[in-house]
Design a protein around this motif. Structure first.
Motif, short mmCIF file in Angstrom:
data_model
loop_
_atom_site.label_atom_id
_atom_site.label_comp_id
_atom_site.label_asym_id
_atom_site.label_seq_id
_atom_site.Cartn_x
_atom_site.Cartn_y
_atom_site.Cartn_z
N GLY A 72 -11.06 -9.65 2.37
CA GLY A 72 -12.01 -10.28 3.19
C GLY A 72 -12.79 -9.60 4.12
O GLY A 72 -12.56 -8.28 4.08
N ARG A 73 -13.60 -10.37 5.15
CA ARG A 73 -14.65 -9.44 5.84
C ARG A 73 -14.64 -10.21 7.20
O ARG A 73 -14.87 -11.44 6.93
CB ARG A 73 -15.84 -9.39 5.12
N VAL A 74 -14.63 -9.57 8.38
CA VAL A 74 -14.96 -9.98 9.42
C VAL A 74 -16.44 -10.62 9.80
O VAL A 74 -17.33 -9.56 9.48
CB VAL A 74 -14.44 -9.30 10.71
N LEU A 75 -16.74 -11.91 9.86
CA LEU A 75 -17.98 -12.11 10.09
C LEU A 75 -18.75 -12.39 11.53
O LEU A 75 -19.67 -12.25 11.76
CB LEU A 75 -18.26 -13.51 9.55
N SER A 76 -17.72 -12.52 12.47
CA SER A 76 -17.84 -13.03 14.02
C SER A 76 -16.88 -12.53 14.74
O SER A 76 -15.64 -12.93 14.32
CB SER A 76 -18.51 -14.21 13.97
N VAL A 77 -17.13 -11.94 15.98
CA VAL A 77 -15.85 -11.72 16.79
C VAL A 77 -16.31 -11.95 18.31
O VAL A 77 -17.51 -11.35 18.72
CB VAL A 77 -15.16 -10.52 16.41
N THR A 78 -15.50 -12.56 19.22
CA THR A 78 -15.75 -12.56 20.56
C THR A 78 -14.31 -11.96 20.98
O THR A 78 -13.33 -12.90 20.98
CB THR A 78 -15.98 -13.79 21.13
N PRO A 79 -14.13 -10.67 21.42
CA PRO A 79 -12.84 -10.23 21.70
C PRO A 79 -12.25 -11.04 22.84
O PRO A 79 -12.66 -11.50 23.59
CB PRO A 79 -13.09 -8.94 22.19
N GLY A 80 -10.85 -11.43 22.44
CA GLY A 80 -10.06 -12.16 23.36
C GLY A 80 -10.34 -13.69 23.29
O GLY A 80 -9.52 -14.39 23.85
N GLU A 81 -11.35 -14.24 22.34
CA GLU A 81 -11.46 -15.46 22.20
C GLU A 81 -11.48 -15.87 20.93
O GLU A 81 -10.74 -16.98 20.40
CB GLU A 81 -12.99 -15.92 22.74
N GLN A 82 -12.18 -15.35 19.89
CA GLN A 82 -12.28 -15.76 18.71
C GLN A 82 -12.60 -14.56 17.45
O GLN A 82 -13.32 -13.73 17.97
CB GLN A 82 -13.46 -16.94 18.44
N LEU A 83 -12.00 -15.06 16.39
CA LEU A 83 -12.15 -14.00 15.07
C LEU A 83 -12.65 -15.00 14.05
O LEU A 83 -11.81 -15.88 13.55
CB LEU A 83 -10.88 -13.26 15.02
N THR A 84 -13.65 -14.82 13.22
CA THR A 84 -14.06 -15.40 12.21
C THR A 84 -14.23 -14.72 10.90
O THR A 84 -14.80 -13.36 11.14
CB THR A 84 -15.47 -16.18 12.88
N ALA A 85 -13.92 -15.08 9.90
CA ALA A 85 -13.87 -14.14 8.82
C ALA A 85 -13.99 -15.01 7.41
O ALA A 85 -13.80 -15.99 7.48
CB ALA A 85 -12.50 -13.31 8.64
N ARG A 86 -14.52 -14.39 6.34
CA ARG A 86 -14.57 -14.71 5.07
C ARG A 86 -13.48 -14.14 4.15
O ARG A 86 -13.27 -12.91 4.02
CB ARG A 86 -15.92 -14.81 4.45
N ILE A 87 -12.65 -14.96 3.38
CA ILE A 87 -11.73 -14.74 2.51
C ILE A 87 -11.62 -15.58 1.12
O ILE A 87 -11.49 -16.70 1.57
CB ILE A 87 -10.42 -14.33 3.05
N MET A 88 -11.90 -15.08 -0.06
CA MET A 88 -11.66 -15.97 -0.99
C MET A 88 -12.26 -17.33 -1.01
O MET A 88 -11.84 -18.28 -1.23
CB MET A 88 -10.12 -16.55 -1.32
N GLY A 89 -13.54 -17.14 -0.63
CA GLY A 89 -14.60 -18.34 -0.89
C GLY A 89 -14.61 -19.23 0.38
O GLY A 89 -15.26 -20.16 0.60
N ALA A 90 -13.40 -18.97 1.37
CA ALA A 90 -13.33 -19.79 2.69
C ALA A 90 -13.72 -19.12 3.79
O ALA A 90 -13.47 -17.73 3.87
CB ALA A 90 -11.87 -20.50 2.73
N VAL A 91 -14.32 -19.57 4.90
CA VAL A 91 -14.57 -19.10 6.19
C VAL A 91 -13.58 -19.91 7.20
O VAL A 91 -13.39 -20.86 7.14
CB VAL A 91 -16.05 -19.23 6.62
N MET A 92 -12.95 -18.82 8.26
CA MET A 92 -11.98 -19.33 8.91
C MET A 92 -12.21 -18.69 10.36
O MET A 92 -12.64 -17.50 10.47
CB MET A 92 -10.68 -19.27 8.62
N SER A 93 -11.84 -19.65 11.37
CA SER A 93 -12.20 -18.97 12.64
C SER A 93 -10.72 -19.36 13.32
O SER A 93 -10.30 -20.57 13.73
CB SER A 93 -13.17 -19.89 13.44
N TYR A 94 -10.39 -18.25 14.10
CA TYR A 94 -9.15 -18.30 14.89
C TYR A 94 -9.83 -18.23 16.18
O TYR A 94 -10.35 -17.44 16.71
CB TYR A 94 -8.23 -17.04 14.82
N VAL A 95 -9.37 -19.50 16.90
CA VAL A 95 -9.81 -19.51 18.68
C VAL A 95 -8.48 -19.47 19.39
O VAL A 95 -7.57 -20.33 19.30
CB VAL A 95 -10.81 -20.75 18.80
N VAL A 96 -8.67 -18.67 20.51
CA VAL A 96 -7.47 -18.58 21.56
C VAL A 96 -8.26 -19.40 22.84
O VAL A 96 -9.16 -18.89 23.19
CB VAL A 96 -7.32 -17.32 21.87
#
Length: 162
Positions: free
Chosen positions: A92-116
């Protein structure tokens, strides 16, 4: 469109996530969330460390190798970094990041955002997964994601709280 959720509130369902910018016509949307009895500053390093291992069921996702149980002091993720690794192999690949807040990535055709999100003395760890493309794979991905993502979030919660 298929949508499912586990552990999220109506307000969390209604918010905009960074992954929404990358998949504008999803055939699948899945939301996951857990309460973490630790401040966001203790949750974020574990989210950022997903770059080393999947933190779900290691015997499936990591070919039997255990995801690290201690922080490795990684630099903050940046756009273009590998998103995670299975048995040491980047995926996969990191698409967007705001340190301390969110990490968004693409893997296997899906895009996921982790938000704290701060929540009183603790935090909420939210995950939204979206997928465009063919609708036929969406039900299978949804069921698999529910099992694997739930384990991942619970593992990250436990590690941040310890």
């Amino acid at each position: 469109m298929i949508g499912d959720r586990w552990g999220v509130t109506a307000a969390e369902l209604g918010r905009t996530y960074p992954c929404d910018e990358f998949v504008t016509a999803p055939v699948l949307q899945a939301w996951r969330g857990v309460d973490v009895a630790a401040p966001p500053s203790r949750v974020w390093p574990w989210v950022a460390q997903i770059r080393l291992a999947p933190y779900s069921y290691d015997w499936i996702d990591n070919l039997g190798r255990r995801s690290p149980r201690e922080l490795r002091g990684l630099p903050e993720p940046v756009v273009g970094d590998p998103f995670t690794a299975t048995a040491g192999r980047p995926l996969g690949r990191v698409l967007s990041v705001t340190p301390g807040e969110q990490l968004t990535a693409r893997i296997m055709g899906a895009v996921m955002s982790y938000v704290v999100v701060p929540d009183g003395d603790g935090a909420r760890l939210l995950l939204k997964l979206v997928m465009g493309g063919r609708r036929g794979a969406a039900p299978f991905l949804s069921v698999g994601d529910l099992v694997m993502a739930r384990r991942q979030l619970l593992n990250l919660k436990r590690l941040a709280e310890s």
